[in-house]
Design a protein around this motif. Structure first.
Motif, PDB file in Angstrom:
ATOM      1  N   VAL A  25       0.842  -1.202   0.000  1.00 43.68           N
ATOM      2  CA  VAL A  25       0.000   0.000   0.000  1.00 43.68           C
ATOM      3  C   VAL A  25       0.875   1.250   0.000  1.00 43.68           C
ATOM      4  O   VAL A  25       0.596   2.206  -0.731  1.00 43.68           O
ATOM      5  CB  VAL A  25      -0.963   0.002   1.202  1.00 43.68           C
ATOM      6  N   HIS A  26       1.933   1.250   0.759  1.00 41.02           N
ATOM      7  CA  HIS A  26       2.840   2.397   0.795  1.00 41.02           C
ATOM      8  C   HIS A  26       3.389   2.675  -0.606  1.00 41.02           C
ATOM      9  O   HIS A  26       3.482   3.835  -1.028  1.00 41.02           O
ATOM     10  CB  HIS A  26       3.990   2.152   1.766  1.00 41.02           C
ATOM     11  N   TYR A  27       3.736   1.609  -1.308  1.00 37.69           N
ATOM     12  CA  TYR A  27       4.239   1.741  -2.673  1.00 37.69           C
ATOM     13  C   TYR A  27       3.192   2.390  -3.575  1.00 37.69           C
ATOM     14  O   TYR A  27       3.516   3.267  -4.375  1.00 37.69           O
ATOM     15  CB  TYR A  27       4.643   0.361  -3.204  1.00 37.69           C
ATOM     16  N   GLN A  28       1.944   1.976  -3.453  1.00 36.58           N
ATOM     17  CA  GLN A  28       0.874   2.538  -4.288  1.00 36.58           C
ATOM     18  C   GLN A  28       0.639   4.011  -3.974  1.00 36.58           C
ATOM     19  O   GLN A  28       0.362   4.805  -4.872  1.00 36.58           O
ATOM     20  CB  GLN A  28      -0.434   1.754  -4.113  1.00 36.58           C
ATOM     21  N   VAL A  29       0.775   4.385  -2.714  1.00 35.02           N
ATOM     22  CA  VAL A  29       0.626   5.792  -2.330  1.00 35.02           C
ATOM     23  C   VAL A  29       1.688   6.635  -3.026  1.00 35.02           C
ATOM     24  O   VAL A  29       1.398   7.719  -3.546  1.00 35.02           O
ATOM     25  CB  VAL A  29       0.696   5.952  -0.789  1.00 35.02           C
ATOM     26  N   VAL A  30       2.902   6.115  -3.063  1.00 33.62           N
ATOM     27  CA  VAL A  30       3.992   6.831  -3.736  1.00 33.62           C
ATOM     28  C   VAL A  30       3.772   6.835  -5.246  1.00 33.62           C
ATOM     29  O   VAL A  30       3.894   7.880  -5.899  1.00 33.62           O
ATOM     30  CB  VAL A  30       5.358   6.201  -3.380  1.00 33.62           C
ATOM     31  N   GLU A  31       3.417   5.689  -5.812  1.00 30.56           N
ATOM     32  CA  GLU A  31       3.199   5.563  -7.263  1.00 30.56           C
ATOM     33  C   GLU A  31       2.109   6.516  -7.757  1.00 30.56           C
ATOM     34  O   GLU A  31       2.214   7.064  -8.852  1.00 30.56           O
ATOM     35  CB  GLU A  31       2.774   4.128  -7.613  1.00 30.56           C
ATOM     36  N   ARG A  32       1.077   6.673  -7.000  1.00 30.32           N
ATOM     37  CA  ARG A  32      -0.081   7.486  -7.405  1.00 30.32           C
ATOM     38  C   ARG A  32       0.061   8.954  -7.003  1.00 30.32           C
ATOM     39  O   ARG A  32      -0.867   9.735  -7.168  1.00 30.32           O
ATOM     40  CB  ARG A  32      -1.361   6.919  -6.795  1.00 30.32           C
ATOM     41  N   ASN A  33       1.204   9.325  -6.456  1.00 28.60           N
ATOM     42  CA  ASN A  33       1.462  10.718  -6.080  1.00 28.60           C
ATOM     43  C   ASN A  33       0.405  11.285  -5.135  1.00 28.60           C
ATOM     44  O   ASN A  33      -0.047  12.418  -5.277  1.00 28.60           O
ATOM     45  CB  ASN A  33       1.591  11.603  -7.324  1.00 28.60           C
ATOM     46  N   ILE A  34       0.008  10.488  -4.169  1.00 26.42           N
ATOM     47  CA  ILE A  34      -1.020  10.903  -3.220  1.00 26.42           C
ATOM     48  C   ILE A  34      -0.545  12.095  -2.392  1.00 26.42           C
ATOM     49  O   ILE A  34      -1.320  13.020  -2.121  1.00 26.42           O
ATOM     50  CB  ILE A  34      -1.421   9.736  -2.290  1.00 26.42           C
ATOM     51  N   LEU A  35       0.713  12.113  -2.019  1.00 24.05           N
ATOM     52  CA  LEU A  35       1.218  13.224  -1.212  1.00 24.05           C
ATOM     53  C   LEU A  35       1.129  14.548  -1.975  1.00 24.05           C
ATOM     54  O   LEU A  35       0.830  15.590  -1.382  1.00 24.05           O
ATOM     55  CB  LEU A  35       2.653  12.951  -0.760  1.00 24.05           C
ATOM     56  N   GLU A  36       1.344  14.512  -3.273  1.00 20.89           N
ATOM     57  CA  GLU A  36       1.203  15.727  -4.076  1.00 20.89           C
ATOM     58  C   GLU A  36      -0.239  16.231  -4.063  1.00 20.89           C
ATOM     59  O   GLU A  36      -0.487  17.433  -4.001  1.00 20.89           O
ATOM     60  CB  GLU A  36       1.664  15.482  -5.511  1.00 20.89           C
ATOM     61  N   GLU A  37      -1.187  15.313  -4.110  1.00 20.01           N
ATOM     62  CA  GLU A  37      -2.602  15.703  -4.048  1.00 20.01           C
ATOM     63  C   GLU A  37      -2.924  16.351  -2.704  1.00 20.01           C
ATOM     64  O   GLU A  37      -3.665  17.332  -2.649  1.00 20.01           O
ATOM     65  CB  GLU A  37      -3.513  14.496  -4.294  1.00 20.01           C
ATOM     66  N   MET A  38      -2.360  15.810  -1.651  1.00 19.60           N
ATOM     67  CA  MET A  38      -2.577  16.380  -0.326  1.00 19.60           C
ATOM     68  C   MET A  38      -1.982  17.783  -0.249  1.00 19.60           C
ATOM     69  O   MET A  38      -2.596  18.690   0.324  1.00 19.60           O
ATOM     70  CB  MET A  38      -1.976  15.467   0.740  1.00 19.60           C
ATOM     71  N   MET A  39      -0.822  17.980  -0.848  1.00 19.02           N
ATOM     72  CA  MET A  39      -0.194  19.297  -0.857  1.00 19.02           C
ATOM     73  C   MET A  39      -1.033  20.302  -1.641  1.00 19.02           C
ATOM     74  O   MET A  39      -1.143  21.468  -1.244  1.00 19.02           O
ATOM     75  CB  MET A  39       1.229  19.205  -1.425  1.00 19.02           C
ATOM     76  N   LYS A  40      -1.654  19.865  -2.724  1.00 14.87           N
ATOM     77  CA  LYS A  40      -2.517  20.753  -3.503  1.00 14.87           C
ATOM     78  C   LYS A  40      -3.681  21.264  -2.658  1.00 14.87           C
ATOM     79  O   LYS A  40      -4.057  22.427  -2.737  1.00 14.87           O
ATOM     80  CB  LYS A  40      -3.053  20.036  -4.745  1.00 14.87           C
TER      81      LYS A  40
END
Length: 101
Positions: free
Chosen positions: A73-88
């Motif tokens: 799951v951690h890998y998928q979070v990184v792959e899908r750029n979830i942190l960038e969405e949170m920053m937006k």
């Protein structure tokens, strides 16, 4: 199937997290790692939702997944750029607050 569960767990009409459903999603992802990709993809869409309650419930589900699922799951979070969405989301809120000041 995974996307439907994510939509239910992040429904804008919920007053708070549905912990039973959140843990059910974690169990499904842990028993079938392939579902992790679908769940994170669906979560990314819900994080981008305009409704703040949907965003909150999506972030709560994401936190639950991070804490209860493994590296897949951690890998998928990184792959899908979830942190960038949170920053937006944060940048939009900060911009909005700056306009109010």
């Amino acid at each position: 199937m995974a996307a439907v569960k994510v939509d239910k767990a992040t429904n804008e009409l919920l007053l708070g997290p549905d912990w039973t459903l959140n843990i059910d999603i974690c169990d499904a992802v842990n028993s079938d790692h392939g579902q992790g990709k679908e769940v994170i993809k669906a979560l990314k869409k819900r994080i981008q939702h305009k409704n703040a309650n949907v965003q909150f419930l999506a972030l709560t589900l994401l936190e639950t997944l991070i804490k209860n699922c493994g590296d897949h799951v951690h890998y998928q979070v990184v792959e899908r750029n979830i942190l960038e969405e949170m920053m937006k989301i944060v940048k939009k809120k900060v911009t909005f607050l700056n306009l109010l000041i």
